[in-house]
Design a protein around this motif. Structure first.
Motif, PDB file in Angstrom:
ATOM      1  N   VAL A   1     -12.844 -21.763 -69.396  1.00 48.59           N
ATOM      2  CA  VAL A   1     -12.760 -23.021 -70.131  1.00 48.59           C
ATOM      3  C   VAL A   1     -11.490 -23.082 -70.972  1.00 48.59           C
ATOM      4  CG1 VAL A   1     -13.817 -24.317 -72.035  1.00 48.59           C
ATOM      5  CG2 VAL A   1     -15.247 -23.457 -70.177  1.00 48.59           C
ATOM      6  N   ILE A   2     -11.194 -21.990 -71.661  1.00 55.25           N
ATOM      7  CA  ILE A   2     -10.021 -21.964 -72.542  1.00 55.25           C
ATOM      8  C   ILE A   2      -8.733 -21.984 -71.723  1.00 55.25           C
ATOM      9  CG2 ILE A   2      -8.803 -20.633 -74.300  1.00 55.25           C
ATOM     10  CD1 ILE A   2     -11.363 -22.101 -75.248  1.00 55.25           C
ATOM     11  N   ARG A   3      -8.714 -21.328 -70.587  1.00 52.52           N
ATOM     12  CA  ARG A   3      -7.513 -21.365 -69.736  1.00 52.52           C
ATOM     13  C   ARG A   3      -7.225 -22.787 -69.271  1.00 52.52           C
ATOM     14  NH1 ARG A   3      -9.855 -16.575 -67.196  1.00 52.52           N
ATOM     15  NH2 ARG A   3      -8.839 -14.718 -68.060  1.00 52.52           N
ATOM     16  N   ARG A   4      -8.270 -23.521 -68.942  1.00 50.58           N
ATOM     17  CA  ARG A   4      -8.078 -24.913 -68.532  1.00 50.58           C
ATOM     18  C   ARG A   4      -7.561 -25.762 -69.692  1.00 50.58           C
ATOM     19  NH1 ARG A   4     -10.992 -26.737 -63.841  1.00 50.58           N
ATOM     20  NH2 ARG A   4     -11.993 -25.017 -62.753  1.00 50.58           N
ATOM     21  N   LYS A   5      -7.898 -25.362 -70.886  1.00 47.54           N
ATOM     22  CA  LYS A   5      -7.506 -26.136 -72.067  1.00 47.54           C
ATOM     23  C   LYS A   5      -6.062 -25.870 -72.478  1.00 47.54           C
ATOM     24  CE  LYS A   5      -8.211 -28.471 -75.976  1.00 47.54           C
ATOM     25  NZ  LYS A   5      -8.472 -29.920 -76.001  1.00 47.54           N
ATOM     26  N   ILE A   6      -5.661 -24.587 -72.532  1.00 47.85           N
ATOM     27  CA  ILE A   6      -4.351 -24.264 -73.110  1.00 47.85           C
ATOM     28  C   ILE A   6      -3.422 -23.530 -72.150  1.00 47.85           C
ATOM     29  CG2 ILE A   6      -5.278 -24.213 -75.450  1.00 47.85           C
ATOM     30  CD1 ILE A   6      -5.222 -21.162 -75.328  1.00 47.85           C
ATOM     31  N   GLY A   7      -3.884 -23.250 -70.954  1.00 49.07           N
ATOM     32  CA  GLY A   7      -3.051 -22.536 -69.999  1.00 49.07           C
ATOM     33  C   GLY A   7      -3.306 -21.038 -70.038  1.00 49.07           C
ATOM     34  N   LYS A   8      -3.023 -20.377 -68.931  1.00 49.01           N
ATOM     35  CA  LYS A   8      -3.349 -18.954 -68.797  1.00 49.01           C
ATOM     36  C   LYS A   8      -2.582 -18.078 -69.777  1.00 49.01           C
ATOM     37  CE  LYS A   8      -3.660 -15.177 -65.453  1.00 49.01           C
ATOM     38  NZ  LYS A   8      -3.090 -14.194 -66.392  1.00 49.01           N
ATOM     39  N   GLN A   9      -1.282 -18.311 -69.944  1.00 52.01           N
ATOM     40  CA  GLN A   9      -0.469 -17.450 -70.795  1.00 52.01           C
ATOM     41  C   GLN A   9      -0.950 -17.498 -72.242  1.00 52.01           C
ATOM     42  OE1 GLN A   9       3.744 -18.178 -70.533  1.00 52.01           O
ATOM     43  NE2 GLN A   9       4.260 -16.621 -72.047  1.00 52.01           N
ATOM     44  N   GLU A  10      -1.153 -18.701 -72.761  1.00 51.03           N
ATOM     45  CA  GLU A  10      -1.613 -18.834 -74.144  1.00 51.03           C
ATOM     46  C   GLU A  10      -3.048 -18.314 -74.295  1.00 51.03           C
ATOM     47  OE1 GLU A  10      -0.012 -19.712 -76.877  1.00 51.03           O
ATOM     48  OE2 GLU A  10       1.839 -19.878 -75.695  1.00 51.03           O
ATOM     49  N   ALA A  11      -3.861 -18.522 -73.279  1.00 50.33           N
ATOM     50  CA  ALA A  11      -5.241 -18.045 -73.334  1.00 50.33           C
ATOM     51  C   ALA A  11      -5.277 -16.525 -73.374  1.00 50.33           C
ATOM     52  CB  ALA A  11      -6.029 -18.564 -72.140  1.00 50.33           C
ATOM     53  N   ASP A  12      -4.428 -15.890 -72.568  1.00 48.54           N
ATOM     54  CA  ASP A  12      -4.390 -14.426 -72.575  1.00 48.54           C
ATOM     55  C   ASP A  12      -4.007 -13.905 -73.954  1.00 48.54           C
ATOM     56  OD1 ASP A  12      -5.107 -14.380 -69.929  1.00 48.54           O
ATOM     57  OD2 ASP A  12      -3.085 -13.977 -69.161  1.00 48.54           O
ATOM     58  N   LYS A  13      -3.042 -14.544 -74.587  1.00 47.87           N
ATOM     59  CA  LYS A  13      -2.641 -14.144 -75.945  1.00 47.87           C
ATOM     60  C   LYS A  13      -3.779 -14.353 -76.933  1.00 47.87           C
ATOM     61  CE  LYS A  13       1.270 -15.857 -77.327  1.00 47.87           C
ATOM     62  NZ  LYS A  13       2.370 -16.838 -77.470  1.00 47.87           N
ATOM     63  N   PHE A  14      -4.465 -15.469 -76.791  1.00 44.50           N
ATOM     64  CA  PHE A  14      -5.581 -15.795 -77.686  1.00 44.50           C
ATOM     65  C   PHE A  14      -6.681 -14.732 -77.601  1.00 44.50           C
ATOM     66  CE2 PHE A  14      -9.793 -18.000 -77.897  1.00 44.50           C
ATOM     67  CZ  PHE A  14      -9.819 -18.237 -79.267  1.00 44.50           C
ATOM     68  N   PHE A  15      -7.058 -14.352 -76.393  1.00 39.85           N
ATOM     69  CA  PHE A  15      -8.153 -13.393 -76.233  1.00 39.85           C
ATOM     70  C   PHE A  15      -7.732 -11.975 -76.593  1.00 39.85           C
ATOM     71  CE2 PHE A  15      -9.743 -16.842 -73.443  1.00 39.85           C
ATOM     72  CZ  PHE A  15     -10.961 -17.037 -74.069  1.00 39.85           C
ATOM     73  N   GLN A  16      -6.461 -11.639 -76.360  1.00 39.09           N
ATOM     74  CA  GLN A  16      -6.013 -10.296 -76.730  1.00 39.09           C
ATOM     75  C   GLN A  16      -5.833 -10.146 -78.234  1.00 39.09           C
ATOM     76  OE1 GLN A  16      -2.609  -9.017 -74.400  1.00 39.09           O
ATOM     77  NE2 GLN A  16      -3.614  -9.509 -72.458  1.00 39.09           N
ATOM     78  N   ASN A  17      -5.641 -11.251 -78.927  1.00 37.31           N
ATOM     79  CA  ASN A  17      -5.461 -11.205 -80.372  1.00 37.31           C
ATOM     80  C   ASN A  17      -6.791 -11.262 -81.122  1.00 37.31           C
ATOM     81  OD1 ASN A  17      -3.670 -11.185 -82.690  1.00 37.31           O
ATOM     82  ND2 ASN A  17      -4.278 -13.313 -83.040  1.00 37.31           N
ATOM     83  N   ALA A  18      -7.855 -11.595 -80.417  1.00 36.54           N
ATOM     84  CA  ALA A  18      -9.158 -11.768 -81.057  1.00 36.54           C
ATOM     85  C   ALA A  18      -9.789 -10.423 -81.436  1.00 36.54           C
ATOM     86  CB  ALA A  18     -10.099 -12.532 -80.122  1.00 36.54           C
ATOM     87  N   GLN A  19     -10.761 -10.496 -82.339  1.00 37.78           N
ATOM     88  CA  GLN A  19     -11.575  -9.340 -82.707  1.00 37.78           C
ATOM     89  C   GLN A  19     -12.878  -9.395 -81.910  1.00 37.78           C
ATOM     90  OE1 GLN A  19     -10.919  -6.884 -84.939  1.00 37.78           O
ATOM     91  NE2 GLN A  19      -9.139  -7.669 -86.069  1.00 37.78           N
ATOM     92  N   TYR A  20     -13.342  -8.231 -81.472  1.00 44.60           N
ATOM     93  CA  TYR A  20     -14.586  -8.143 -80.708  1.00 44.60           C
ATOM     94  C   TYR A  20     -15.549  -7.215 -81.434  1.00 44.60           C
ATOM     95  CZ  TYR A  20     -11.862 -10.362 -77.043  1.00 44.60           C
ATOM     96  OH  TYR A  20     -11.074 -11.250 -76.336  1.00 44.60           O
TER      97      TYR A  20
END
Length: 367
Positions: A142-161
């Motif tokens: 869903v997020i990749r469709r919203k902001i694109g793969k490159q930005e989505a990858d950065k978003f998920f790698q920067n997140a806390q789990y």
């Protein structure tokens, strides 16, 4: 079709064009059981593990049930507040949108869920860890469709789990004779089974972008009110506590191995076993007057298993270590969260929000 899958299909179908670029904040993605659930089970129509009745949530927000299995905040709520991160909403909340996810993250935790797929089956509906990861994969699409793969990858790698599961695998699986796991394994082989499964799950999360991950260990689960009332003496069930200790030791070792072997991984483990055990042995030091029975109970009829509108509340909820037969009170969660933050070496910053107000002498009307 299950509610979660229905949600994903609808959400993906309504998304429009991809937006290039994203001013994304750091958010949390939380995976867990009832100790971290903030409302997912509310939206599982057949689930028998729900916190949708008074008096759950009495010390949170407007005082109405909100899906948390306690009177106030979860440990994840408190840690997130202290570290300045937004509280992720329940993934199955119908109001969740891709914009909300980008701003606040998402919480996939589910009451009754476990590391193993078979854990908690008698709750009918619950989200096991693999199912939670599957829903996270849907979130990524869903997020990749919203902001694109490159930005989505950065978003998920920067997140806390944050991952916190395991107690149900013992209490609502291995120690229950009706489960095949209880006779197919012994203590060590079952622990090995858990660790092998957990290793694969954490590696999968890493492959999906999780770089900063915190694994929460188990407390002295043999001392929860349900375990005490089922014992002959009314004391803690030490065999169950030993299982928690061995789980924590194995999980700590696993996290250290994964953090060293997986690229760019910063995985950490912490448990609050020792501090909860110390509270039980020295309750007055921490401001507690009751450490062995639930604040919300059905009088002398125990175990009541869940808190219901006709239950009786203790006069001062801040003095009780446990809220119901399974779950700590908000006061206990505050201490547990503080201990975990010390072990994660993340000192609190800023003020906690939505802390419970002082407990009234008597409980208000349920609605």
């Amino acid at each position: 079709m299950k509610p979660a899958l229905t949600f994903l299909v609808i959400l993906v179908s309504i998304l429009g064009t991809t937006v290039n670029g994203c001013d994304c904040k750091m958010v949390q993605f939380i995976f867990g059981d009832s100790l971290s659930d903030v409302g997912n089970n509310q939206h599982l129509s057949s689930s028998l593990a729900k916190a949708n009745l008074p008096w759950y949530g009495i010390d949170f927000g407007n005082g109405f049930p909100n899906g948390r299995f306690t009177n106030g905040r979860t440990v994840s709520d408190i840690i997130g507040d202290a570290t300045g991160l937004p509280r992720p909403p329940a993934f199955l909340d119908p109001s969740l949108t891709e914009d909300v996810i980008l701003k606040n993250g998402a919480n996939y935790a589910s009451g009754g869920g476990g590391i193993l797929n078979e854990t908690g089956v008698y709750f009918i509906q619950r989200l096991c860890f693999y199912k939670q990861i599957e829903l996270f994969q849907g979130t990524q699409e869903v997020i990749r469709r919203k902001i694109g793969k490159q930005e989505a990858d950065k978003f998920f790698q920067n997140a806390q789990y944050v991952v916190g599961l395991g107690s149900n695998d013992f209490i609502n699986n291995y120690e229950v004779p009706v489960y095949s796991d209880s006779w197919n394994y012994n203590d060590q082989s079952f622990l090995n089974y858990l660790m092998e499964t957990l290793r694969a799950q954490l590696q999968l999360l890493h492959s999906l972008g999780a770089r900063k991950l915190k694994l929460l260990g188990l407390g002295p689960m043999g001392c929860i009110p349900l375990q005490r009332v089922l014992s002959l003496s009314g004391g803690c069930q030490e065999k169950t506590n030993q299982l928690a200790i061995r789980f924590n030791q194995a999980a700590d070792k696993l996290i250290n191995e994964l953090s060293r072997s997986l690229p760019d991984a910063s995985f950490r483990f912490a448990d609050a076993y020792d501090v909860v055990r110390h509270i039980i042995r020295n309750p007055g030091k921490y401001g507690f007057s009751n450490i062995d029975s639930p604040c919300c109970s059905f009088g002398q009829i125990r175990p009541a298993l869940t808190c219901i509108p006709s239950s009786t509340l203790c006069k001062d909820r801040s003095k009780y270590l446990f809220w119901d037969e399974y779950h700590p009170s908000d006061s206990a969660n505050q201490i547990i969260a503080s201990e975990l933050m010390k072990k994660f070496r993340q000192p609190p910053r800023g003020n906690h929000t939505e802390a419970p107000s002082p407990s009234p002498a008597t409980a208000p009307s349920p609605w």
